[in-house]
Write a protein that holds these residues in place. Structure first.
Motif, short mmCIF file in Angstrom:
data_model
loop_
_atom_site.label_atom_id
_atom_site.label_comp_id
_atom_site.label_asym_id
_atom_site.label_seq_id
_atom_site.Cartn_x
_atom_site.Cartn_y
_atom_site.Cartn_z
N MET A 216 49.51 35.89 70.11
CA MET A 216 48.61 35.49 70.24
C MET A 216 47.75 34.28 69.03
O MET A 216 48.69 34.97 67.28
N ILE A 217 47.84 33.26 69.05
CA ILE A 217 46.87 32.14 68.27
C ILE A 217 45.85 32.38 68.34
O ILE A 217 45.17 31.64 69.01
N THR A 218 45.48 32.05 67.40
CA THR A 218 44.15 32.05 66.77
C THR A 218 43.78 30.62 66.76
O THR A 218 44.57 29.90 65.91
N ASN A 219 42.88 29.59 67.13
CA ASN A 219 42.20 28.30 66.66
C ASN A 219 43.53 27.81 67.41
O ASN A 219 44.55 26.80 65.79
N PRO A 239 50.28 34.12 63.24
CA PRO A 239 50.20 34.57 65.25
C PRO A 239 50.29 35.63 64.79
O PRO A 239 51.50 36.06 64.12
N VAL A 240 50.11 37.29 65.63
CA VAL A 240 50.31 38.38 65.88
C VAL A 240 50.60 38.29 67.10
O VAL A 240 50.74 37.35 67.88
N ASN A 241 52.24 39.57 67.16
CA ASN A 241 52.16 39.99 68.93
C ASN A 241 50.97 40.62 69.55
O ASN A 241 50.44 41.34 68.49
N VAL A 242 50.81 40.19 70.91
CA VAL A 242 49.29 40.62 71.30
C VAL A 242 49.60 42.15 71.59
O VAL A 242 48.53 42.54 71.87
N THR A 243 50.47 42.74 71.66
CA THR A 243 50.78 43.97 71.76
C THR A 243 50.46 44.88 70.49
O THR A 243 50.21 46.04 70.86
N GLU A 244 50.66 44.69 69.11
CA GLU A 244 50.11 45.16 68.37
C GLU A 244 48.38 45.63 67.99
O GLU A 244 48.32 46.28 67.55
N ASP A 245 48.12 44.96 68.53
CA ASP A 245 46.30 44.75 69.28
C ASP A 245 45.56 45.80 70.32
O ASP A 245 46.04 45.60 71.69
N PRO A 246 45.40 47.50 70.65
CA PRO A 246 45.16 48.13 71.61
C PRO A 246 44.24 47.47 72.28
O PRO A 246 43.56 47.60 73.46
N GLU A 247 43.12 46.59 71.54
CA GLU A 247 42.01 45.73 72.97
C GLU A 247 42.12 45.18 73.40
O GLU A 247 41.45 44.21 74.25
N ASN A 248 43.61 44.40 73.18
CA ASN A 248 43.62 43.48 74.04
C ASN A 248 44.24 43.69 75.51
O ASN A 248 44.54 42.80 76.58
N VAL A 249 44.58 44.77 75.61
CA VAL A 249 45.00 45.30 76.59
C VAL A 249 44.13 45.38 78.23
O VAL A 249 43.05 45.42 77.95
N GLY A 250 44.45 44.97 79.03
CA GLY A 250 43.83 44.22 80.59
C GLY A 250 42.99 43.12 80.38
O GLY A 250 42.63 42.42 81.56
N PHE A 251 43.30 42.69 79.00
CA PHE A 251 43.10 40.85 79.08
C PHE A 251 44.34 40.11 79.04
O PHE A 251 44.40 38.68 79.21
N TYR A 252 44.96 40.15 78.95
CA TYR A 252 46.15 39.53 79.17
C TYR A 252 47.22 39.89 80.61
O TYR A 252 47.53 41.84 80.76
N GLY A 253 48.69 39.42 81.22
CA GLY A 253 49.97 40.16 81.71
C GLY A 253 51.01 39.53 82.21
O GLY A 253 50.88 37.71 81.54
N VAL A 254 52.01 39.52 82.07
CA VAL A 254 53.09 38.52 82.75
C VAL A 254 53.40 39.00 84.24
O VAL A 254 53.29 39.98 84.34
N LYS A 255 53.60 38.31 84.99
CA LYS A 255 54.17 38.10 86.34
C LYS A 255 55.23 37.27 86.08
O LYS A 255 55.43 36.31 86.50
N GLN A 256 56.35 38.47 86.61
CA GLN A 256 57.80 38.03 86.66
C GLN A 256 58.03 37.09 88.16
O GLN A 256 56.91 37.80 89.20
#
Length: 306
Positions: A216-219, A239-256
């Motif tokens: 996750m990159i800010t700005n 930049p940080v791993n998006v999985t480190e913040d529980p608040e991000n759950v439901g706002f991103y996803g990976v689609k294989q």
């Protein structure tokens, strides 16, 4: 008149650069994950013109000659230039490919408390020894292109040859030539949260202990494009791993089995290219007119002096 030539010429040069940027966008309309560039046009600083010593003062012996008050003429525009081309990180449409090595990143992360935009990218890097190396921050690169493949050593790589990284910034090995029983092959499954599994002895087992390295990159405007689809980060907030913040759950996803398309709008891009072309031609006509006027003035001077 000469100033007019310079002003029109600067306009033509900046419009040429903008047309090049639009052409590059159109050329990458089918490049997975490509983010279009928008040319930023700015004007050179204006100049305030005034006529000084408009009236000569009286010539009095023993006193300095005092000029008249400056007469304001007006502002002079000195042309425009294209300062930079900024990428637009808007989410592109996704298309199904059924290829297990195609991955689309769905991004609906909200701005932070200060209103700064935040976007997600896959972490990638070039590594000399992918089996043992961990990518350092200065080695990290970022991309939205999920059109991956497996190289001869069994690692996930991008079309540009970068290793796809996990959350610990390590290369992801799908197939091990020395341990064929551990090869995931086309049984690789990437879950919505980025965790990976594969089929072994009829059962699903984890591929490593780390999920995909989704950063996750800010700005994101502090990203610098390297090539077509690779970016280098030069910002202050790491930049940080998006999985480190529980608040991000439901706002991103990976689609294989899906790919994110380019976010270039072909209709709008063609319209913008025509608009730039008309403006370029207008500046061209201005130069032709001024050149003809100067030639006529030169001929008049020649006749007078003759």
């Amino acid at each position: 008149m000469i100033r007019g030539l310079y002003t029109a010429t600067s306009g033509m040069l900046s419009l040429q650069r903008k047309q090049d940027s639009l052409t590059n966008n159109l050329a990458n309309i089918n490049t997975p994950g490509y983010k279009q560039d928008v040319g930023v046009m700015r004007s050179f600083p204006e100049q305030l013109l005034a006529r000084i010593r408009d009236q000569e003062g009286p010539d009095i012996q023993g006193l300095p000659q005092m000029g008249g008050q400056a007469a304001l003429i007006g502002r002079l525009h000195t042309g425009v230039y294209m300062s930079e081309a900024l990428p637009v990180f808007r989410q592109g449409d996704i298309a199904e490919t059924h290829d297990p090595y195609d991955v689309a990143l769905l991004d609906n992360i909200q701005p932070d408390e200060e209103g700064n935009e935040r976007r997600l990218f896959f972490g990638v890097a070039r590594l000399n020894d992918p089996a043992n190396d961990t990518a350092e921050p200065e080695q990290l690169r970022y991309t939205r292109n999920g059109n991956w493949s497996v190289n001869a050593d069994g690692y996930l790589v991008t079309p540009d040859g970068y290793y796809v990284l996990n959350a610990q910034n390590q290369a992801i090995r799908v197939n091990d030539p020395d341990l064929p029983e551990n090869n995931a092959g086309h049984t690789l499954e990437i879950n919505q949260d980025g965790s990976m599994t594969y089929l072994r002895d009829g059962e699903r087992v984890a591929l490593g202990d780390q999920p995909l390295g989704i950063k996750m990159i800010t700005n994101p405007q502090q990203l610098v494009r390297e090539g077509t689809n690779i970016f280098r980060y030069e910002g202050d907030v790491e930049p940080v791993n998006v999985t480190e913040d529980p608040e991000n759950v439901g706002f991103y996803g990976v689609k294989q089995g899906w790919l994110e398309r380019s976010n270039v709008d072909p209709s709008q891009t063609m319209t913008d290219m025509l608009t730039v072309l008309r403006a370029y031609e207008a500046n061209q006509r201005i130069i032709t007119t001024l050149d003809g006027t100067l030639e006529k003035a030169a001929n008049e001077i020649g006749r007078v002096n003759g």
